[in-house]
Design an enzyme around this catalytic site. Structure first.
Site, PDB file in Angstrom:
ATOM      1  N   TYR A  94      59.765  52.381  18.846  1.00 20.87           N
ATOM      2  CA  TYR A  94      59.448  51.279  18.424  1.00 20.87           C
ATOM      3  C   TYR A  94      59.043  51.478  16.758  1.00 20.87           C
ATOM      4  CZ  TYR A  94      54.258  51.783  19.054  1.00 20.87           C
ATOM      5  OH  TYR A  94      52.997  52.332  19.070  1.00 20.87           O
ATOM      6  N   TRP A 109      63.245  49.649  20.777  1.00 20.84           N
ATOM      7  CA  TRP A 109      64.426  50.232  21.620  1.00 20.84           C
ATOM      8  C   TRP A 109      63.881  51.005  22.597  1.00 20.84           C
ATOM      9  CZ3 TRP A 109      63.115  50.332  16.362  1.00 20.84           C
ATOM     10  CH2 TRP A 109      64.000  50.049  15.566  1.00 20.84           C
ATOM     11  N   ASN A 174      48.753  40.832  28.206  1.00 21.63           N
ATOM     12  CA  ASN A 174      49.597  41.083  27.101  1.00 21.63           C
ATOM     13  C   ASN A 174      51.138  40.405  27.409  1.00 21.63           C
ATOM     14  OD1 ASN A 174      48.114  42.446  25.179  1.00 21.63           O
ATOM     15  ND2 ASN A 174      48.824  44.272  25.694  1.00 21.63           N
ATOM     16  N   ALA A 262      44.405  46.540  18.347  1.00 24.45           N
ATOM     17  CA  ALA A 262      43.301  45.760  18.177  1.00 24.45           C
ATOM     18  C   ALA A 262      42.609  45.207  19.760  1.00 24.45           C
ATOM     19  CB  ALA A 262      43.052  44.611  17.222  1.00 24.45           C
ATOM     20  N   GLY A 263      43.549  44.587  20.449  1.00 25.32           N
ATOM     21  CA  GLY A 263      43.315  44.242  21.850  1.00 25.32           C
ATOM     22  C   GLY A 263      43.150  45.474  22.840  1.00 25.32           C
ATOM     23  N   ASP A 264      43.932  46.183  22.688  1.00 24.19           N
ATOM     24  CA  ASP A 264      43.916  47.567  23.334  1.00 24.19           C
ATOM     25  C   ASP A 264      42.601  48.103  23.217  1.00 24.19           C
ATOM     26  OD1 ASP A 264      46.634  46.763  23.777  1.00 24.19           O
ATOM     27  OD2 ASP A 264      47.319  48.158  22.465  1.00 24.19           O
TER      28      ASP A 264
END
Length: 308
Positions: A94, A109, A174, A262-264
């Protein structure tokens, strides 16, 4: 007599790690790697001590890049014994482009990546037997979305058996619409996992897009999980635990460089707190502190020296 060494608490995260290209839309690019559950796994591994054994369940190929990733994960302390190497497949790819405010856009991809096929050949009962070695399993909506329909069905069957035997599940919602064949397919899969989950980590924006939930009250009314955390970016997160509601404010950041992970990273900080028996409020403070540090640096994984 010598006492036997205490066995570590074994936890596993399921998902995909891809090669990351970062930079302008066209021009010189920096290469790294990342993925939502992988990012959480790395930050969690850095925070937890030797009492925990953190596994990553995914698929890689037999190419040089895959071997490099395996080595890098081991260097971070991840247990890679459950990584499947899929013949004739490779890691996904990516590219991140970041605007002046630190907001990012992605191009992927990954349609034929190795991680897509890891559960195709294993029935639910076989997978469940493998999962029983873990006290906790963590997965996300992306973990489900990238799989083939058969692989997803096998995983969902395994999770039901695992939870039925006392296994505990953490689910991060997610939601990436482009990865799903339809909203209905996605919602059905989410319902199955959330009916089993002990801890649901929900991004409010994703809830609005997928379910049409426009308020915290609507989100909470939709779920019966033992513990629900609603992530709201720079706004306070909302936690429901044992029917008690609390809000915990985020840390203010003046210079946002890149909001990737950020969320991870919040999820890693929060789960770290809960795994080490901190209160939901204390755990959320860990999550906010880590996330506020991560977004001040480029890329998904910051250098260890910058860890708070």
């Amino acid at each position: 007599m010598q006492q036997e060494a205490e066995q570590p608490i074994r936890i596993a995260l399921i998902g995909e790690c891809m090669i990351e290209l970062r930079g302008p839309m066209f021009g010189a690019l920096q290469q790294s790697w990342g993925g939502d559950t992988y990012n959480t796994a790395i930050y969690l591994r850095r925070m937890l001590d030797h009492r925990f054994d953190v596994h990553y369940i995914t698929g890689l190929g037999e190419d040089q890049l895959s071997h490099f990733l395996l080595h890098a994960w081991q260097e971070e302390g991840l247990n890679i014994s459950d990584v499947a190497q899929v013949a004739d497949k490779r890691p996904g790819l990516y590219q991140i482009s970041v605007d002046d405010e630190g907001e990012r856009s992605f191009q992927y991809w990954r349609n034929d990546s190795a991680a897509k096929y890891i559960f195709d050949e294993q029935s639910g009962d076989v997978l469940a037997a493998q999962f029983q070695q873990f006290e906790w399993l963590y997965l996300s909506g992306i973990s489900l979305a990238i799989l083939t329909p058969q692989g997803r069905r096998n995983l969902l069957d395994a999770l039901a058996l695992y939870a039925g035997n006392g296994g505990r599940i953490v689910f991060d919602n997610n939601y990436r619409p482009l990865l799903w064949p339809s909203v209905d397919v996605c919602q059905a899969a989410y319902r199955e996992v959330l009916d089993l989950a002990h801890l649901a980590l929900l991004t409010a924006d994703d809830e609005q897009v997928l379910w049409g939930h426009n308020s915290v009250e609507e989100i909470l009314a939709h779920y019966d999980c033992e513990e629900v955390v609603i992530k709201r970016g720079s706004e306070p997160c909302v936690i429901r635990h044992q029917q008690r509601l609390v809000e915990v404010g985020a840390q203010r950041v003046e210079n946002v460089v890149d909001t990737t992970a950020a969320g991870d990273s919040f999820a890693a900080g929060y789960w770290f707190g809960r795994l080490t028996h901190l209160s939901p409020e204390e755990s959320a403070q860990y999550g906010h502190r880590l996330a506020s540090t991560v977004i001040q640096h480029p890329g998904a994984i910051i250098p260890k020296s910058f860890m708070p």
